[in-house]
Motif scaffolding. Structure first.
Motif, PDB file in Angstrom:
ATOM      1  N   PRO A 163      58.128 -29.154 -10.147  1.00  0.00           N
ATOM      2  CA  PRO A 163      58.959 -29.221 -11.362  1.00  0.00           C
ATOM      3  C   PRO A 163      58.700 -27.999 -12.236  1.00  0.00           C
ATOM      4  O   PRO A 163      57.652 -27.373 -12.141  1.00  0.00           O
ATOM      5  CB  PRO A 163      58.501 -30.502 -12.047  1.00  0.00           C
ATOM      6  N   MET A 164      59.681 -27.673 -13.071  1.00  0.00           N
ATOM      7  CA  MET A 164      59.534 -26.530 -13.970  1.00  0.00           C
ATOM      8  C   MET A 164      58.369 -26.770 -14.919  1.00  0.00           C
ATOM      9  O   MET A 164      58.218 -27.856 -15.476  1.00  0.00           O
ATOM     10  CB  MET A 164      60.813 -26.341 -14.797  1.00  0.00           C
ATOM     11  N   ALA A 165      57.551 -25.728 -15.124  1.00  0.00           N
ATOM     12  CA  ALA A 165      56.401 -25.852 -16.015  1.00  0.00           C
ATOM     13  C   ALA A 165      56.853 -25.899 -17.470  1.00  0.00           C
ATOM     14  O   ALA A 165      57.970 -25.513 -17.788  1.00  0.00           O
ATOM     15  CB  ALA A 165      55.459 -24.675 -15.794  1.00  0.00           C
ATOM     16  N   THR A 166      55.966 -26.367 -18.343  1.00  0.00           N
ATOM     17  CA  THR A 166      56.282 -26.434 -19.766  1.00  0.00           C
ATOM     18  C   THR A 166      56.411 -25.007 -20.322  1.00  0.00           C
ATOM     19  O   THR A 166      55.529 -24.189 -20.084  1.00  0.00           O
ATOM     20  CB  THR A 166      55.152 -27.153 -20.534  1.00  0.00           C
ATOM     21  N   PRO A 167      57.483 -24.724 -21.059  1.00  0.00           N
ATOM     22  CA  PRO A 167      57.664 -23.371 -21.590  1.00  0.00           C
ATOM     23  C   PRO A 167      56.467 -22.942 -22.429  1.00  0.00           C
ATOM     24  O   PRO A 167      55.890 -23.736 -23.161  1.00  0.00           O
ATOM     25  CB  PRO A 167      58.915 -23.497 -22.457  1.00  0.00           C
ATOM     26  N   GLY A 168      56.083 -21.672 -22.285  1.00  0.00           N
ATOM     27  CA  GLY A 168      54.983 -21.131 -23.073  1.00  0.00           C
ATOM     28  C   GLY A 168      53.647 -21.147 -22.357  1.00  0.00           C
ATOM     29  O   GLY A 168      52.736 -20.419 -22.725  1.00  0.00           O
ATOM     30  N   THR A 169      53.510 -21.938 -21.310  1.00  0.00           N
ATOM     31  CA  THR A 169      52.227 -21.998 -20.608  1.00  0.00           C
ATOM     32  C   THR A 169      52.128 -20.856 -19.590  1.00  0.00           C
ATOM     33  O   THR A 169      53.119 -20.206 -19.267  1.00  0.00           O
ATOM     34  CB  THR A 169      52.080 -23.336 -19.852  1.00  0.00           C
ATOM     35  N   ALA A 200      54.249 -17.497 -14.912  1.00  0.00           N
ATOM     36  CA  ALA A 200      54.176 -17.103 -13.499  1.00  0.00           C
ATOM     37  C   ALA A 200      55.468 -17.511 -12.775  1.00  0.00           C
ATOM     38  O   ALA A 200      56.009 -16.758 -11.962  1.00  0.00           O
ATOM     39  CB  ALA A 200      52.971 -17.754 -12.838  1.00  0.00           C
ATOM     40  N   GLN A 201      55.954 -18.690 -13.124  1.00  0.00           N
ATOM     41  CA  GLN A 201      57.175 -19.188 -12.492  1.00  0.00           C
ATOM     42  C   GLN A 201      58.374 -18.331 -12.902  1.00  0.00           C
ATOM     43  O   GLN A 201      59.214 -17.991 -12.080  1.00  0.00           O
ATOM     44  CB  GLN A 201      57.374 -20.633 -12.939  1.00  0.00           C
ATOM     45  N   ARG A 202      58.399 -17.967 -14.187  1.00  0.00           N
ATOM     46  CA  ARG A 202      59.540 -17.209 -14.700  1.00  0.00           C
ATOM     47  C   ARG A 202      59.632 -15.799 -14.116  1.00  0.00           C
ATOM     48  O   ARG A 202      60.710 -15.231 -14.009  1.00  0.00           O
ATOM     49  CB  ARG A 202      59.500 -17.140 -16.225  1.00  0.00           C
ATOM     50  N   ALA A 203      58.459 -15.232 -13.718  1.00  0.00           N
ATOM     51  CA  ALA A 203      58.498 -13.913 -13.091  1.00  0.00           C
ATOM     52  C   ALA A 203      59.221 -13.981 -11.755  1.00  0.00           C
ATOM     53  O   ALA A 203      59.709 -12.988 -11.247  1.00  0.00           O
ATOM     54  CB  ALA A 203      57.080 -13.381 -12.903  1.00  0.00           C
ATOM     55  N   ARG A 204      59.288 -15.176 -11.179  1.00  0.00           N
ATOM     56  CA  ARG A 204      59.928 -15.330  -9.866  1.00  0.00           C
ATOM     57  C   ARG A 204      61.413 -15.633  -9.980  1.00  0.00           C
ATOM     58  O   ARG A 204      62.109 -15.744  -8.971  1.00  0.00           O
ATOM     59  CB  ARG A 204      59.237 -16.449  -9.084  1.00  0.00           C
TER      60      ARG A 204
END
Lengths: 327, 330
Positions: free
Chosen positions: B78-84, B89-93
């Motif tokens: 699942p998508m991680a909590t924004p700001g963590t 790391a997920q958003r870089a992908r």
């Protein structure tokens, strides 16, 4: 038959930079002419210049005749009778063409009062008839509405109604459906072709969308860097384009059916009007270009019945075309 | 088929809209129960008219906006909590490209600096490595280092969109959301960018969510296409098959409305009426007021997306069961 509108050698320069470099167009009575080309090719400027709608610093030369009468340099009073009366124009962004603080009735009646000898109730009746004609439901009541109360498609219908107010002989539609959704675009194009047939009005459809032009026009002119590079009946142009640029435009369009193929993109970009290449403006991007292309700009030459092309490399395909026509 | 990289299940998003200064606020359902799965290395095309919720779907998938209901899973998680840190790391992908490249670029910075920014933000590589990466990215989008030294204003529309693409690829993402990436470009330039996107997708095995109103471009680039109408998916299937044999009356109208050179408008389905307001969603099937084939049931009962044979799913009361039972004579 002499053409209704005849444009010859029309050139426009802004601050010494030429943007239109000798355009010839003949438009017959009731004919639908398509004008395609990419942004900056001069499609809109051609008609703005023809109607004297360009700012004062634009230098316009050449000749524009409506029924044989010269429009370039004509006195303002004469132009006022032509613009909106004999030649009407609609634009891409209909919302900004209407006054947001006046009702539709007020704006339609203004156009009617200017171009027709109508008074009082007759004006209102005519306004209602026009709204009915362009398919606005409940026209009588909607006349007192303001522009923001209509959807984008309806506003374009109202613009068409206003353009029809002067019973024009020619309607110039400049990207009339570009800002609209696909299903609404289909509605507006159908409306335009119905009205054109019923009023036997000539139409110039300016668009970057080859499909739109192909389906709605009898004849198409392809523009590139301020010149017409090919002119042909629309079915012939799309089945068998001769100019390399026209071929490139059609090859760049992804197909909607059949097998997928890699798009044939035209390399490079449109030349900067201030640094136009010598000779053919398309030569730097053209796969067929040879040395002679850089020497002089080719002029439009007939290659078949009702077809003209401005390309020296079109010779080969031209002979082939004429050969087929002779058999 | 490989497991999906992106899995969207039943996402909904509504906004509160007030009519007039003192008006009652009403909920606008921009996206309503959308489920999608995009396999690794594939492209899902999302088409629909303005207000259909396709951009909102893209924003939710990227985590730019939380869904009211439903869930987005990326690479099985699942998508991680924004700001963590996990989110970072997920958003870089996952990256995005929008329609207006000039609006997405800073006019006061040379474009090479802007391509480098994601590398600085995510702390990828040493300074020299970052410089090399920028040159490599410029080459990948078929531009030269000389272009990198320019400002956005000195580039053409197509070149700007290439810069935006290079910047999006800087962090070596697996997933790219493209929202109308070529709509503002001229046909010949559009073809260049579409070809480039197709090439890069194969080279970098990218997974794409491609949002556009242009059916031709969507078909060119997509494996699977989903058609949205007023916040819901009304039809989904493989790209070639969907455009060749549309089943949902709305898809049929959309395909028929797409002008084609060499075909006169005879036989075109022209829909009556305007696209309805998302704030006043019709009862039953949202499309029924404009549907040329609507029956009484359409006005009361919401059709659910169901398989009709092959990989096609359609949400329409009139299209049921295997495809042999098609009612239209086309």
């Amino acid at each position: 038959m002499s053409p209704l509108v005849s444009i010859q050698g029309l050139s426009v320069a802004f601050n010494g930079v030429p943007v239109l470099r000798g355009v010839d167009i003949a438009l017959g009575k009731g004919e639908a002419l398509g004008l395609v080309g990419e942004s900056g090719s001069g499609k809109s400027v051609t008609w703005l210049a023809a109607l004297g709608l360009l700012p004062r610093h634009a230098r316009v030369s050449g000749s524009v005749r409506l029924d044989g009468r010269e429009l370039l340099g004509a006195p303002a009073t004469e132009l006022d009778r032509v613009r909106g009366g004999r030649v009407a124009m609609i634009f891409q962004d209909p919302a900004s063409a209407l006054n947001p603080v006046l009702t539709i009735r007020k704006q339609l009646c203004e156009a009617l009062a200017l171009h027709r000898d109508l008074q009082g109730e007759a004006v209102k009746a005519e306004a209602k008839r026009l709204l009915d004609l362009v398919g606005i439901p409940d026209a009588a009541r909607r006349l007192s509405a303001y522009p923001h109360e209509f959807s984008g498609g309806q506003v374009q219908r109202i613009m068409i109604a206003m353009a029809l107010a002067g019973n024009p002989d020619v309607l110039i539609a400049d990207e009339p459906t570009t800002a609209l959704d696909a299903t609404i675009q289909a509605q507006i194009l159908e409306l335009l072709s119905t009205i054109r047939r019923e009023m036997s009005m000539a139409m110039v459809l300016i668009s970057h969308d080859l499909g739109v032009v192909a389906e709605n026009c009898d004849r198409v002119a392809v523009m590139y860097a301020g010149r017409i590079v090919e002119q042909a009946p629309s079915n012939q142009l799309f089945a068998d384009p001769v100019h390399p640029y026209a071929q490139g435009l059609i090859g760049a369009l992804p197909p909607l059916d059949g097998p997928r193929r890699r798009l044939t993109a035209i390399p490079g970009t449109v030349p900067d009007p201030a640094h136009m290449p010598g000779g053919c403006a398309f030569a730097p991007r053209c796969a067929l270009a040879e040395e002679a292309c850089g020497l002089g700009a080719p002029s439009l030459a007939p290659i078949a019945n009702d077809r003209t092309v401005a390309c020296i490399r079109a010779e080969a395909s031209r002979r082939a075309l004429l050969g087929i026509a002779a058999e | 088929m490989s497991p999906p990289l992106v899995e969207v299940s039943g996402i909904s998003r509504s906004y509160a809209m007030r009519s007039g200064m003192f008006g009652r606020s009403t909920a606008v359902h921009a996206v309503d129960g959308v489920s999608l799965a995009i396999a690794k290395g594939e492209t899902l095309g999302l088409v629909g008219e303005s207000g259909s919720g396709k951009s909102t779907t893209g924003r939710i998938v990227l985590g730019l906006e939380p869904p009211d209901r439903g869930e987005v899973r990326f690479d099985g998680k699942p998508m991680a909590t924004p700001g963590t840190a996990a989110w970072r790391a997920q958003r870089a992908r996952m990256q995005m490209i929008f329609q207006d490249p000039l609006g997405a670029l800073d006019r006061r910075l040379p474009v090479a600096t802007q391509i480098r920014e994601p590398l600085d933000i995510h702390g990828l590589g040493s300074s020299a490595e970052r410089e090399d990466r920028v040159r490599e990215l410029l080459r990948a989008v078929e531009l030269t280092p000389a272009h990198g030294a320019r400002y956005p204003g000195a580039l053409s529309g197509g070149q700007r969109q290439r810069i935006v693409l290079a910047r999006a690829l800087a962090t070596k993402p697996d997933f790219l959301v493209c929202d109308e990436p070529v709509s503002a470009l001229d046909v010949s330039i559009q073809a260049q960018v579409v070809n480039l996107l197709c090439d890069l997708q194969v080279q970098l095995s990218l997974t794409l969510l491609f949002i556009s109103h242009d059916l031709r471009v969507v078909r060119q680039i997509s494996n699977v296409v989903a058609v949205m109408y007023l916040g819901r998916i009304v039809e989904i299937g493989s790209a070639d098959d969907l455009f060749a044999r549309p089943e949902h009356p709305y898809t049929q109208a959309l395909v028929s409305a797409s002008p084609a050179p060499g075909r006169r408008s005879a036989g075109r389905i022209v829909l009556a009426g305007d696209p309805p307001n998302p704030a006043a969603r019709p009862q039953g099937c949202a499309f029924h007021p404009r549907c040329p084939r609507a029956i009484a049931r359409c006005a009361s009962e919401v059709p659910v997306l169901s398989a009709v044979g092959g990989d096609r799913q359609v949400a329409c009361h009139l299209v049921t069961g295997p495809r042999v039972e098609r009612r239209d004579a086309a």
